[in-house]
Design a protein around this motif. Sequence first.
Motif: not given
Length: 361
Positions: A22, A19, A87-91, A115-116
């Motif tokens: 941030t 993962h 691959e983004p997670i969430g919006r 993304a978050r």
Amino acid sequence: MASGPFFHGGFPGLQPGDHLLTYNQQRRTGTATLHHLQAGYADGTTDPDMVYLSTDPEVARAFAALIRQSDEQTGVIFSRGALYEIEPIGRVFPDSDFRPDVADAAGRTAGSWSARGARIVRVLEDQVHLDSYSAAARTGPFRAWADGSPIYDAHGFFLATPVLRERGYDDARLRREIPRWAPIELVDAMLNRTRSGQRPRSSVCPSILREAADCWQVWERRRRPLAAGVTVREVPGAESAADDLVVLRAAIGEQVVGEVRFRPRPIVCGVAWEVAALEVEQAWRGRGVSTLLLTSTDARGFDCVPAFVFGECAPDDAAVFAAAGCVVLRPDADAPFPLENSVPFPVPAPGRCWFFRHDRY
């Protein structure tokens, strides 16, 4: 909503399934992934609660190239960022630092998003080499000031802002004094005649004998022989091919005033050019010809610069190479250049100094 695939340039060594964290997540968990080395997090322009991604792999490569780890003794960069498909997670949210409706000359848009969180799908490049000018060329067409005005023109020249116009700079003057696709932080140093912070310092790296001239000093020194009519071209054919050398020759018309010979060497993230020989006619010494030759490594094209330039010199010649933006190490200091394991490491003669430069100027 953007559609993938998405790419990210960041800390090397991550694997599929890992993962992306941030900046703030890293700080809370104590995980070091070098986000602090990316200027946006340091100056507050990048949201520390987001990870950044692009639909254009070249934009992501540009950010990967800005992550650099260097040797504490010498300042030699031995590792750079990696390029990942993610691959983004969430919006997914638009990145406000880029102009989403602007395309470059090839029709590309920045495709920059945030993304978050995100996870690694695959590793595309484990070491991305782009010098800072090539990196800026990939993101610059899409960069804008806070009012939406472009930072560069279509050819990569820095555009005058209202503040710069008040200081007497117009677009024509900037074209003369600032190289194409110069990164913003280097432009600031060039305009204010201050240190860019991009060169290793002897106060931090004890193996440095002589610090490199800063980018603006190198650029000004290059302009002196150019203003006198000196041009640089690559010598084609048998003169260089037999020895696998890249030969650049400085001349005014048919009069040769200097020559440099580079020997390409494979390294972990591309190719380095070793300075095999440098000669300047006596009448032209001290007039910037050496600097012009040593910084004309883009003679084969803007994106064809080597990963770095290195060589050896006598301590008495250190000033010549420092003026061309090269860091000169103390005699007999070890230099951890990232040559491939299969390549014999060159050994300088006793009492001589290694020198190196990572950027084109």
